[in-house]
Design a protein around this motif. Sequence first.
Motif, PDB file in Angstrom:
ATOM      1  N   ILE A 194       5.060  -8.738  -2.386  1.00 55.15           N
ATOM      2  CA  ILE A 194       4.528  -7.414  -2.079  1.00 55.15           C
ATOM      3  C   ILE A 194       3.013  -7.489  -1.934  1.00 55.15           C
ATOM      4  CG2 ILE A 194       4.205  -5.045  -2.906  1.00 55.15           C
ATOM      5  CD1 ILE A 194       6.819  -5.271  -4.396  1.00 55.15           C
ATOM      6  N   ASP A 195       2.506  -6.841  -0.888  1.00 48.64           N
ATOM      7  CA  ASP A 195       1.069  -6.593  -0.760  1.00 48.64           C
ATOM      8  C   ASP A 195       0.894  -5.076  -0.787  1.00 48.64           C
ATOM      9  OD1 ASP A 195      -1.580  -6.259  -0.196  1.00 48.64           O
ATOM     10  OD2 ASP A 195      -1.580  -7.392   1.684  1.00 48.64           O
ATOM     11  N   PRO A 196       0.439  -4.513  -1.914  1.00 46.45           N
ATOM     12  CA  PRO A 196       0.336  -3.058  -2.033  1.00 46.45           C
ATOM     13  C   PRO A 196      -0.865  -2.446  -1.312  1.00 46.45           C
ATOM     14  CG  PRO A 196      -0.362  -4.102  -4.065  1.00 46.45           C
ATOM     15  CD  PRO A 196       0.118  -5.202  -3.172  1.00 46.45           C
ATOM     16  N   PHE A 197      -1.722  -3.283  -0.736  1.00 49.07           N
ATOM     17  CA  PHE A 197      -2.868  -2.810   0.061  1.00 49.07           C
ATOM     18  C   PHE A 197      -2.865  -3.604   1.371  1.00 49.07           C
ATOM     19  CE2 PHE A 197      -3.871  -2.749  -4.467  1.00 49.07           C
ATOM     20  CZ  PHE A 197      -4.200  -1.416  -4.678  1.00 49.07           C
ATOM     21  N   CYS A 198      -1.786  -3.501   2.139  1.00 50.12           N
ATOM     22  CA  CYS A 198      -1.538  -4.475   3.210  1.00 50.12           C
ATOM     23  C   CYS A 198      -2.431  -4.324   4.429  1.00 50.12           C
ATOM     24  CB  CYS A 198      -0.071  -4.437   3.619  1.00 50.12           C
ATOM     25  SG  CYS A 198       0.418  -2.953   4.527  1.00 50.12           S
ATOM     26  N   GLY A 199      -3.088  -3.149   4.606  1.00 48.31           N
ATOM     27  CA  GLY A 199      -3.966  -3.009   5.767  1.00 48.31           C
ATOM     28  C   GLY A 199      -3.242  -3.334   7.062  1.00 48.31           C
ATOM     29  N   SER A 200      -3.820  -4.228   7.866  1.00 43.83           N
ATOM     30  CA  SER A 200      -3.205  -4.574   9.154  1.00 43.83           C
ATOM     31  C   SER A 200      -2.110  -5.624   9.025  1.00 43.83           C
ATOM     32  CB  SER A 200      -4.283  -5.049  10.138  1.00 43.83           C
ATOM     33  OG  SER A 200      -5.050  -6.100   9.599  1.00 43.83           O
ATOM     34  N   GLY A 201      -1.718  -5.949   7.792  1.00 48.05           N
ATOM     35  CA  GLY A 201      -0.529  -6.765   7.556  1.00 48.05           C
ATOM     36  C   GLY A 201      -0.709  -8.264   7.571  1.00 48.05           C
ATOM     37  N   TYR A 256       2.652  -2.115   1.484  1.00 49.00           N
ATOM     38  CA  TYR A 256       2.350  -0.705   1.264  1.00 49.00           C
ATOM     39  C   TYR A 256       0.922  -0.420   1.729  1.00 49.00           C
ATOM     40  CZ  TYR A 256       6.156  -1.135  -2.189  1.00 49.00           C
ATOM     41  OH  TYR A 256       7.343  -1.386  -2.823  1.00 49.00           O
ATOM     42  N   ASP A 257       0.736   0.776   2.236  1.00 50.11           N
ATOM     43  CA  ASP A 257      -0.618   1.262   2.501  1.00 50.11           C
ATOM     44  C   ASP A 257      -0.582   2.777   2.480  1.00 50.11           C
ATOM     45  OD1 ASP A 257      -3.292  -0.296   3.620  1.00 50.11           O
ATOM     46  OD2 ASP A 257      -3.273   1.843   4.107  1.00 50.11           O
ATOM     47  N   ILE A 258      -1.698   3.368   2.105  1.00 46.51           N
ATOM     48  CA  ILE A 258      -1.742   4.824   1.970  1.00 46.51           C
ATOM     49  C   ILE A 258      -1.938   5.518   3.316  1.00 46.51           C
ATOM     50  CG2 ILE A 258      -4.246   5.044   1.612  1.00 46.51           C
ATOM     51  CD1 ILE A 258      -3.550   7.022  -0.691  1.00 46.51           C
ATOM     52  N   ASP A 259      -2.372   4.758   4.323  1.00 46.80           N
ATOM     53  CA  ASP A 259      -2.701   5.328   5.627  1.00 46.80           C
ATOM     54  C   ASP A 259      -1.650   4.934   6.669  1.00 46.80           C
ATOM     55  OD1 ASP A 259      -4.762   6.677   7.400  1.00 46.80           O
ATOM     56  OD2 ASP A 259      -4.616   4.724   8.380  1.00 46.80           O
ATOM     57  N   TYR A 260      -0.992   5.917   7.261  1.00 48.65           N
ATOM     58  CA  TYR A 260       0.076   5.628   8.216  1.00 48.65           C
ATOM     59  C   TYR A 260      -0.455   4.955   9.475  1.00 48.65           C
ATOM     60  CZ  TYR A 260       3.912   6.053  11.471  1.00 48.65           C
ATOM     61  OH  TYR A 260       4.880   5.759  12.392  1.00 48.65           O
ATOM     62  N   ILE A 279       9.707  -8.038   7.557  1.00 50.35           N
ATOM     63  CA  ILE A 279       8.736  -7.313   6.723  1.00 50.35           C
ATOM     64  C   ILE A 279       9.062  -5.818   6.711  1.00 50.35           C
ATOM     65  CG2 ILE A 279       6.291  -6.836   6.324  1.00 50.35           C
ATOM     66  CD1 ILE A 279       5.644  -9.286   8.080  1.00 50.35           C
ATOM     67  N   GLN A 280       9.042  -5.233   5.522  1.00 50.04           N
ATOM     68  CA  GLN A 280       9.196  -3.787   5.381  1.00 50.04           C
ATOM     69  C   GLN A 280       7.818  -3.179   5.127  1.00 50.04           C
ATOM     70  OE1 GLN A 280      12.054  -2.671   2.355  1.00 50.04           O
ATOM     71  NE2 GLN A 280      13.261  -4.523   2.724  1.00 50.04           N
ATOM     72  N   PHE A 281       7.437  -2.199   5.951  1.00 48.25           N
ATOM     73  CA  PHE A 281       6.174  -1.499   5.749  1.00 48.25           C
ATOM     74  C   PHE A 281       6.473  -0.081   5.276  1.00 48.25           C
ATOM     75  CE2 PHE A 281       4.908  -4.750   8.890  1.00 48.25           C
ATOM     76  CZ  PHE A 281       3.809  -5.289   8.235  1.00 48.25           C
ATOM     77  N   ARG A 284       2.702   4.264   1.041  1.00 45.85           N
ATOM     78  CA  ARG A 284       2.843   4.445  -0.407  1.00 45.85           C
ATOM     79  C   ARG A 284       1.503   4.239  -1.101  1.00 45.85           C
ATOM     80  NH1 ARG A 284       7.619   1.383  -3.874  1.00 45.85           N
ATOM     81  NH2 ARG A 284       7.456   2.610  -5.774  1.00 45.85           N
ATOM     82  N   ASP A 285       1.213   5.079  -2.045  1.00 41.30           N
ATOM     83  CA  ASP A 285      -0.001   4.975  -2.858  1.00 41.30           C
ATOM     84  C   ASP A 285       0.270   4.013  -4.010  1.00 41.30           C
ATOM     85  OD1 ASP A 285      -2.197   5.317  -4.534  1.00 41.30           O
ATOM     86  OD2 ASP A 285      -2.340   7.467  -4.117  1.00 41.30           O
ATOM     87  N   PHE A 286      -0.642   3.077  -4.240  1.00 43.91           N
ATOM     88  CA  PHE A 286      -0.432   2.112  -5.314  1.00 43.91           C
ATOM     89  C   PHE A 286      -0.373   2.795  -6.681  1.00 43.91           C
ATOM     90  CE2 PHE A 286      -2.013  -0.933  -8.514  1.00 43.91           C
ATOM     91  CZ  PHE A 286      -0.984  -1.871  -8.411  1.00 43.91           C
ATOM     92  N   MET A 287      -0.991   3.932  -6.812  1.00 46.43           N
ATOM     93  CA  MET A 287      -0.955   4.650  -8.091  1.00 46.43           C
ATOM     94  C   MET A 287       0.470   5.095  -8.420  1.00 46.43           C
ATOM     95  SD  MET A 287      -4.089   4.311  -8.904  1.00 46.43           S
ATOM     96  CE  MET A 287      -4.400   5.374 -10.315  1.00 46.43           C
TER      97      MET A 287
END
Length: 387
Positions: A194-201, A256-260, A279-281, A284-287
């Motif tokens: 899991i990368d919870p702050f995946c950005g551009s992947g 995961y990333d907070i920005d669609y 990969i599943q994107f 989702r907020d890490f909090m």
Amino acid sequence: MMYDLIATSTFGIESITAKELKALGYEDLKIENGKVSFEGDEMDIAIANVHLRTADRVLIKMAEFEARSFEELFQGTKKVDWSKIIPVDGVMHVVGKSVKSTLHSVPDCQSIVKKAIVNSMSESYGIEQFSESGPVYKIEVAILKDVVTLTIDTTGPGLHKRGYRELAGIAPLKETLAASMLLISRWKDEFELIDPFCGSGTILIEAAMIAQNIAPGVNRSFVSESWPSMSGNVFNIVKEGARKSQKQKDLKIIGYDIDYRTLKVAMENAEKAGVDKYIQFQKRDFMEFSTSRKYGFIVSNPPYGERIGEKKILDELYKHMGRVKKKLDTWDFNILTSFEPFEKTFGIKSTKNRKLYNGKIKCYYYQYFDNDKIKNFGNTLIQELIG
């Protein structure tokens, strides 16, 4: 023809690049700051360019000598038989750098080297004027403490240019650094990643490519492909071999990333890389992060807080990350950040950490090794690369 080759890399990654070369079958490697030297022919130039995940470029070393005057620089350069690689119509583009050396004027050094190369080529070809209308040869004159190293770049655009990431986020992580983070970690593709702050992947895409044995340079071109000195269709042979060795494993890779909008870019990049089905994107907020799996890996490059006023937000983010780690006490965490008080804020001392550079930003890669189940699995490519 055999060449002295150099695979350049970011500071701190040299040993990983060397392990990649060993896994490809190369021996007698010399590791120095920012580079790994080895020997090879035209086929090896193609193999290194197509297969290396963590290197920046593959160079041919033409000469190395001391020079404290322009005359010594000129004569040392002229002695090299440039015509054995550069054809009569070759474009001779000279770049340079100088560190702690008597010859500190880079533009002057570039001019002297270009003049010496033309002089050498004139003697070889029996002409004085060159059209420079053919294939490109980027020649670098690098001077460190009065020692000159002359190289020719076989790569062209850097090896981090895989071809899948036309779009990136605000602070993109280089593909080569993302691959390095994965190869340094203990991740095996049997485990969820899991990368919870995946950005551009980028981390997730590189993970899928590693797991499926997709060579990073298989879908791009290299400047040396157009050189007449490269025998036959050597690059096509290497790329075709790489395609035949690709795998089709079942993977559990999640981003995961907070920005669609950022997630949409990541999805497009994964599709271009041919790994979108692995990969599943999720938005989702890490909090709000949670998982029911007992074993797994987090590999991530979370926000650094380079802007003023963000420290308070990062404090809470990294504290929460530490609380998540305490709950997931059988998961491995691998976090790259420039946030200086990371360990104190996270609340747990790392098992290992190493200094890495994300562009010009000095970062530390904090690793928490708690997934003991990994010891029960057989070796995979990643384990071979990290020794």
